[in-house]
Scaffold this active site. Structure first.
Site, PDB file in Angstrom:
ATOM      1  N   CYS A 185       0.839  -1.191   0.000  1.00  0.00           N
ATOM      2  CA  CYS A 185       0.000   0.000   0.000  1.00  0.00           C
ATOM      3  C   CYS A 185       0.880   1.250   0.000  1.00  0.00           C
ATOM      4  O   CYS A 185       1.625   1.485   0.967  1.00  0.00           O
ATOM      5  CB  CYS A 185      -0.914  -0.002   1.222  1.00  0.00           C
ATOM      6  SG  CYS A 185      -2.015   1.439   1.286  1.00  0.00           S
ATOM      7  N   PRO A 186       0.836   2.066  -1.039  1.00  0.00           N
ATOM      8  CA  PRO A 186       1.662   3.278  -1.057  1.00  0.00           C
ATOM      9  C   PRO A 186       1.176   4.342  -0.073  1.00  0.00           C
ATOM     10  O   PRO A 186       1.959   5.212   0.324  1.00  0.00           O
ATOM     11  CB  PRO A 186       1.537   3.756  -2.507  1.00  0.00           C
ATOM     12  CG  PRO A 186       0.223   3.206  -2.984  1.00  0.00           C
ATOM     13  CD  PRO A 186       0.057   1.896  -2.287  1.00  0.00           C
TER      14      PRO A 186
END
Length: 445
Positions: A185-186
């Site tokens: 997840c950025p």
């Protein structure tokens, strides 16, 4: 059992000096792309900077809400009810940030890397090089395991030198194998896996509720203005521009975090990960991990989180450090032979053999020629002239196959026959070069 030999040239004095040196901590020599804070107490992904953007996107609108909306509602409601609007907003935000930190700053389920590859179990056909037989041992690329009566393939990881457990995958961003890998997840700057998926879902779901909470009380504040001033909704909205901005912001945000919450509710109910959903499509095949909706939810929310398999603050064991130095940090592929797998036991560098890659290939390709009888013409004393052409071709192919692995895996072990052949060719080259230079000098004189 893999046993690394002591470093060459080690003396008792040198070993005593090395024993006095304090070994580094695990997080200081970590081979992944992670970033550590507070001396290894927190582990983040390489894109941890995006975490600050996420915090701003949460804190900024809540601050605007508390200053321009909740503070005004404290005067419009009774004292206890009015102040609770702001208290709930602040508490909800702090709860959301704690979940964000638990998701981003902890080990998601990283599998420790092996110092050396596992022992091969598959024997391939023997290969004859220079008249001697060398058994080839190879690691299979995949293995089959049975889960709930369904065959599942597990893959070998070249980087971590291990067979990944079921549902484990290697994250290319963090450069780690993560158990029950969901995705990277950025927005939180971390992999989502076995040990932080629960907190990730709670973070996304609580953010959805916070958006709904802010949106609802902004609407309530506009309705209070309409009732107090007996005006329409458009004029009431012009009285509180902060509420308009918050309504638009939360309306857009709730579609993202709300949609993500609904998607992960579906994944939890069917016991899937994001990676599996996009790659395997369990709607077309049986899901070996699905135990029913109730059991699936219990597995995520009510099961104990396993402890981390990495002690980032522990000292690196001396045995492991010596093995790492022996292996030299190279990776071993399942497609390599036993000679490649034994690097570290009897590793021999090209410069230790007294020749370079170019010298060996040039000697074999240019200066070793076959005579009319199929032997080697101008062979040095140590090489039998009647070596069959099949042996020569096998030797050439073996050298070229070794050459193709050069640069990927460090120094690879050569068979004694090829080393003897190369040493003899090198001596004949030097002798012939000396003879030619001598004759040239004599002719010039």
């Amino acid at each position: 059992m893999y046993v690394a030999p002591p470093p060459r040239g080690s003396t008792p004095a040198a070993m005593a000096t090395e024993a006095d040196v304090e070994m580094p901590r695990v997080y200081e020599v970590w081979k992944g792309s992670n970033i550590f804070f507070l001396q290894g107490r927190f582990i983040f992904g390489p894109d941890v900077r995006s975490l600050f953007l996420t915090i701003i996107l949460i804190v900024a609108p809540v601050s605007v809400f508390c200053i321009f909306v909740a503070r005004k509602l404290m005067n419009d409601f009774s004292y206890n009810l009015g102040i609770s609007v702001m208290v709930i907003a602040v508490a909800f935000t702090l709860y959301d940030l704690v979940l964000l930190l638990l998701t981003s700053g902890r080990d998601p389920g990283i599998l420790p890397r092996n110092v050396h590859p596992p022992e091969p179990e598959v024997y391939n056909e023997n290969t004859e090089v220079g008249g001697s037989q060398t058994p080839q041992l190879r690691l299979p690329r995949t293995r089959d395991v049975i889960i709930n009566g369904i065959t599942v393939k597990i893959k070998y990881c070249d980087t971590c030198m291990l067979y990944r457990p079921p549902r484990c995958s290697h994250c290319s961003i963090c450069n780690n194998c993560v158990e029950r890998f969901d995705h990277h997840c950025p927005w939180v700057g971390q992999c989502i896996g076995l040990r932080n998926y629960r907190f990730f879902f709670m973070f996304v779901f609580s953010t959805t509720l916070l958006c709904i909470y802010v949106f609802g009380f902004c609407s309530v504040y506009i309705k209070k203005i309409m009732d107090d001033q007996q005006t329409n909704v458009w004029r009431a909205m012009t009285k509180t521009p902060a509420s308009i901005v918050l309504l638009i912001y939360t309306f857009i945000s709730v579609w993202f975090v709300g949609g993500l919450s609904a998607f992960h509710l579906y994944l939890i109910s069917t016991n899937q990960t994001t990676y599996e959903n996009f790659r395997y499509r369990y709607d077309r095949r049986a899901n070996p991990y699905n135990q029913g909706v109730v059991e699936n939810f219990k597995e995520i929310f009510f099961s104990s989180i396993p402890p981390s398999k990495n002690k980032f603050r522990a000292r690196v064991p001396r045995e492991q450090a010596s093995q790492a130095r022996s292996v030299g940090g190279g990776f071993v592929s399942p497609n390599m032979g036993k000679g490649d797998l034994d690097v570290g036991r009897k590793a021999m560098a090209w410069n230790e053999a007294g020749l370079g890659v170019g010298d060996l290939e040039a000697g074999l390709d240019n200066d070793v020629s076959e005579d009319k009888d199929g032997g080697i013409a101008d062979a040095p004393p140590g090489i039998h002239k009647d070596l069959p052409s099949e042996g020569l071709e096998a030797g050439r192919s073996a050298v070229h196959s070794r050459r193709s692995s050069w640069g990927r895996s460090g120094n690879w072990e050569l068979s004694p026959d090829i080393l003897a052949l190369a040493a003899g060719v090198g001596e004949s080259n030097r002798a012939s070069a000396g003879g030619r230079s001598g004759s040239t000098n004599t002719g010039s004189l």
